[in-house]
Design an enzyme around this catalytic site. Structure first.
Site, PDB file in Angstrom:
ATOM      1  N   GLY A 268       8.428 -12.559  12.246  1.00 22.48           N
ATOM      2  CA  GLY A 268       9.508 -11.767  12.371  1.00 22.48           C
ATOM      3  C   GLY A 268       9.388 -10.253  12.849  1.00 22.48           C
ATOM      4  O   GLY A 268      10.488  -9.920  13.527  1.00 22.48           O
ATOM      5  N   ASP A 311      -9.534 -12.908  12.815  1.00 22.26           N
ATOM      6  CA  ASP A 311      -9.493 -11.860  11.494  1.00 22.26           C
ATOM      7  C   ASP A 311      -9.432 -10.589  12.205  1.00 22.26           C
ATOM      8  O   ASP A 311     -10.042 -10.192  12.886  1.00 22.26           O
ATOM      9  CB  ASP A 311     -10.644 -12.362  10.667  1.00 22.26           C
ATOM     10  CG  ASP A 311     -10.694 -11.149   9.545  1.00 22.26           C
ATOM     11  OD1 ASP A 311     -10.049 -10.262   9.490  1.00 22.26           O
ATOM     12  OD2 ASP A 311     -11.520 -11.549   8.613  1.00 22.26           O
ATOM     13  N   CYS A 383       4.243  -5.774   1.255  1.00 16.92           N
ATOM     14  CA  CYS A 383       5.613  -5.950   0.333  1.00 16.92           C
ATOM     15  C   CYS A 383       5.205  -6.014  -1.174  1.00 16.92           C
ATOM     16  O   CYS A 383       5.454  -7.025  -1.796  1.00 16.92           O
ATOM     17  CB  CYS A 383       6.069  -7.426   0.689  1.00 16.92           C
ATOM     18  SG  CYS A 383       4.811  -8.913   0.716  1.00 16.92           S
TER      19      CYS A 383
END
Length: 435
Positions: A268, A311, A383
């Protein structure tokens, strides 16, 4: 000859009993340590015949049961003399949640739950019937049982409550309460295919209520299936939490700049950056399956980026030595700010996990800082609502790096968004590498 008890036939796909049974499988999986989203996606893949109503009912029952898991367990502990099998515990929790949501359906819920037991574990029908009928008789006592146990009262583990109280002493109760609500559904307009005014007009014409926030995110009054969103299939808009939509705006990429999105899935924020600027963007993702989601999201929106499975800490595996002008470091974290979307997190996480996440975040910052050009900017994002992963992490990094300069965000040194009716919880810090 006497055989095993006869199993009842599978219930109709559009019945409450069927939804109860499938939600039970999801909740039982989480109790056994599985990731809720992964289990649900596998279940959906195995049932392509599900209509939208069935899919929504199963998801709603499972997600709401796990948001209220601590409360349901507090009630069950008063009704059971010994622990039942995991599947029966999960079924009782799902049924209790449905009784809470729709008390007027009490007899139907009990009947359908017993029917679901008859399909999966017919020998335990009487147990389920007896427990649920006893629960109904004692329903006036439920709230007292919940209030008596802090974990049930807040519907969060005790260690989580203490961390939130410590990090946000003025807002901790509101923050916990928000974590037990249904999350909002927000949309992001793709300016390469539609204007904000055009999308607003299309939503209004479809009878969808919404409000526009100050970052141009459109928050729907009521969530709905993405297939019903006008313009979604054509890439005119995307579903993205309003809080997450600050990332691309704060990074403020300019045309022609070399950009790294270091932990890109599901894509997103990657897409939002490319919607706003013609950038030379490299998107990294460690998990090949999640990297596939990034690619599919970009394809739907008509966007292009270089995508590598790697990674981000292992520079030799992906970096060609050319520095980046902008870096988005949306790092792995506890996800404590999006727990209402992923309610299994609060029951699967452990207090010790936070230190492990913080150590991983520090490694990522150290590696990525080496790839940032002098004068370049890095946006650090989580988040999370826990200080150890947020302001504390950035403060420790700045102590280690004299060349790191903090840039203000909306008049402050950083931006901590707490979950509310408009958005989930996110943390942002903008760092500039001194020339």
């Amino acid at each position: 000859m006497r055989g095993a008890p006869r199993r009842a036939p599978e219930q109709p796909i559009d019945s409450l009993g069927y939804a109860l049974a499938r939600a039970t499988e999801l909740v039982a999986g989480v109790i056994d340590g599985a990731n809720l989203t992964d289990v649900f996606e596998r279940m959906q893949a195995g049932h392509p015949e599900w209509p939208e109503g069935t899919r929504g009912a199963v998801r709603d029952l499972a997600w709401s049961t796990l948001r209220e898991f601590g409360r349901g367990d507090a009630i069950l502990s008063r009704l059971l003399h010994s622990p039942p099998p995991v599947e029966i515990r999960a079924l009782l929790l799902v049924a209790l949640q449905r009784l809470t949501q729709r008390p007027e359906q009490a007899h139907t819920v009990v009947d359908q739950a017993v029917g679901a037991t008859a399909v999966a574990m017919p020998g335990l029908r009487n147990l389920v019937n007896g427990v649920l009928r006893n629960a109904l008789r004692r329903q006036p006592e439920w709230q007292g049982w919940i209030e008596a146990e802090p974990e049930a009262r807040h519907a969060f583990p005790a260690w989580w409550v203490e961390r939130v109280r410590s990090a946000h002493p003025q807002a901790w109760q509101d923050l916990l309460a928000a974590g037990n609500t249904r999350p909002p559904m927000a949309l992001r307009v793709n300016p390469r295919r539609a204007t904000l005014a055009e999308v607003e007009a299309e939503l209004a014409a479809a009878g969808l209520e919404f409000r526009r926030l100050d970052n141009d995110a459109l928050v729907l009054a009521r969530p709905l299936a993405v297939a019903r969103l006008p313009g979604y299939a054509e890439g005119r808009l995307s579903v993205q939490d309003a809080g997450a939509q600050w990332a691309a705006q704060l990074l403020d990429v300019r045309a022609g700049e070399r950009v790294l999105d270091a932990c890109a899935a599901p894509g997103g924020k990657t897409a939002h950056i490319l919607e706003r600027a013609d950038a030379d963007l490299l998107a990294l993702e460690l998990d090949p399956l999640r990297a596939g989601r990034v690619a599919r999201n970009l394809d739907r929106l008509g966007l292009r980026a270089e995508l590598k499975v790697a990674d981000c800490r292992r520079l030799a595996a992906w970096w060609d030595g050319r520095p980046f002008d902008r870096i988005l470091a949306d790092v792995p974290c506890s996800a404590s700010g999006v727990v209402r979307r992923h309610p299994d997190i609060k029951w699967l996480r452990r207090d010790s996990d936070i230190a492990n996440f913080a150590a991983q975040q520090a490694e990522i910052l150290e590696a990525l800082w080496r790839t940032l050009a002098p004068g370049g900017t890095m946006l650090y994002v989580t988040c999370s609502v826990f200080d150890e992963e947020n302001a504390g992490q950035v403060a420790r990094f700045c102590v280690r790096h004299a060349d790191a300069e903090r840039l203000p965000i909306r008049g402050s040194s950083d931006l901590q968004l707490l979950p509310c009716a408009d958005h989930d919880g996110f943390y942002y810090a903008l760092l500039r590498k001194r020339p």
